[in-house]
Design a protein around this motif. Sequence first.
Motif, short mmCIF file in Angstrom:
data_model
loop_
_atom_site.label_atom_id
_atom_site.label_comp_id
_atom_site.label_asym_id
_atom_site.label_seq_id
_atom_site.Cartn_x
_atom_site.Cartn_y
_atom_site.Cartn_z
N ASN A 273 40.37 7.16 -27.94
CA ASN A 273 40.50 7.55 -26.53
C ASN A 273 41.94 7.34 -26.10
N SER B 91 33.85 10.08 -32.12
CA SER B 91 34.44 9.79 -30.82
C SER B 91 33.80 8.53 -30.25
N CYS C 53 34.68 9.17 -24.54
CA CYS C 53 35.03 10.41 -25.27
C CYS C 53 35.97 11.29 -24.44
N ILE C 54 37.13 10.76 -24.10
CA ILE C 54 38.01 11.48 -23.17
C ILE C 54 38.58 12.76 -23.78
N LYS C 55 38.45 12.94 -25.09
CA LYS C 55 38.93 14.16 -25.73
C LYS C 55 37.78 15.08 -26.13
#
Length: 228
Positions: free
Chosen positions: A41, A63, A67-69
Motif C-alpha cells: 500500500n 494486496s 488495497c489502495i492500488k
Amino acid sequence: MMDETMALDALPGGDQSVFGALPQGLRDCLGHAVRVVLVANNPAITAADFQALNIGADDVVVSFNTCIKATLLSEQSVNVFVHGYNAPDAYFFGLPYGPDVQRLFAQASERCFSMLVGCAAPMCPLPGVAMYWDRIPLPPLWNYPVDRPGGKRYVGPTTGFNALVLLDWLRGHAGYTYQLMTLGFSNEAGKLWGGHAWDYERDWLQKSDVIVVPLQPRRWWQKLFRQK
C-alpha cells in the motif's frame, strides 16, 4: 542469524496448520503460478510500475488491507486480498471490500481469494477463505521482536510481512515453484507506524531471495509535487 527455534506453547496459534489453512482453490492456483507478486500500500506506486510487471494469467497478485492500488488489478490474474486483524477494536483492516475489489470478485470469483491474518477472537471459518490465528508458527513470525525503544511493545508483524513469510515458506515446504516478488516494499512514500518492527522486517527481506522490484525513476517535477 535469525532464531529458527519455536516454543509453540508460548503464544496462541502454535497448533494451527500453516498449509492446511489454505483453501483448495488457492492451493491449486499457487501450484500453477509462475510468479507471486506482493503489492504494498505504497502511494508512490504508479500505473507504469504495475504495467512494467506484465502481469498475466499465470501470476498471483497479493494486496493488503485497504488495497489502495486496487484500480491497477486485473481479473486476468489470480488476486489474493490479505487483511490483518485489529484486536482492540475487533475488525479486519480493509473489510468490507470497496467497489474496485468487489468488481474483481464479481468478474472472476474463482480467481479471487481472501486471507485473514492475526485472528485473535473466536470466529467461524468461511468457505474459500484462508484464516490464520495470531501467531502463525513460522520462525520469522513466531520470534518477532517484542520490545521496542522507549519501553513500549510491538503489536506484532505487519499484514504484509505475515503474507510474505508465509508465501516464502510455502515454496520450500509445499512444492511450489513460483518466483516471489515485491512491489513498493522500498520506502519511497507512505508512513511507517511505530507499532511494527520495520528494521527487523527489512532485514529479513534483504537476506531472503525474494525479488524486490524497484519503482521507476520519477521526473524532477514529480518528486517536487510529492514533497508538498
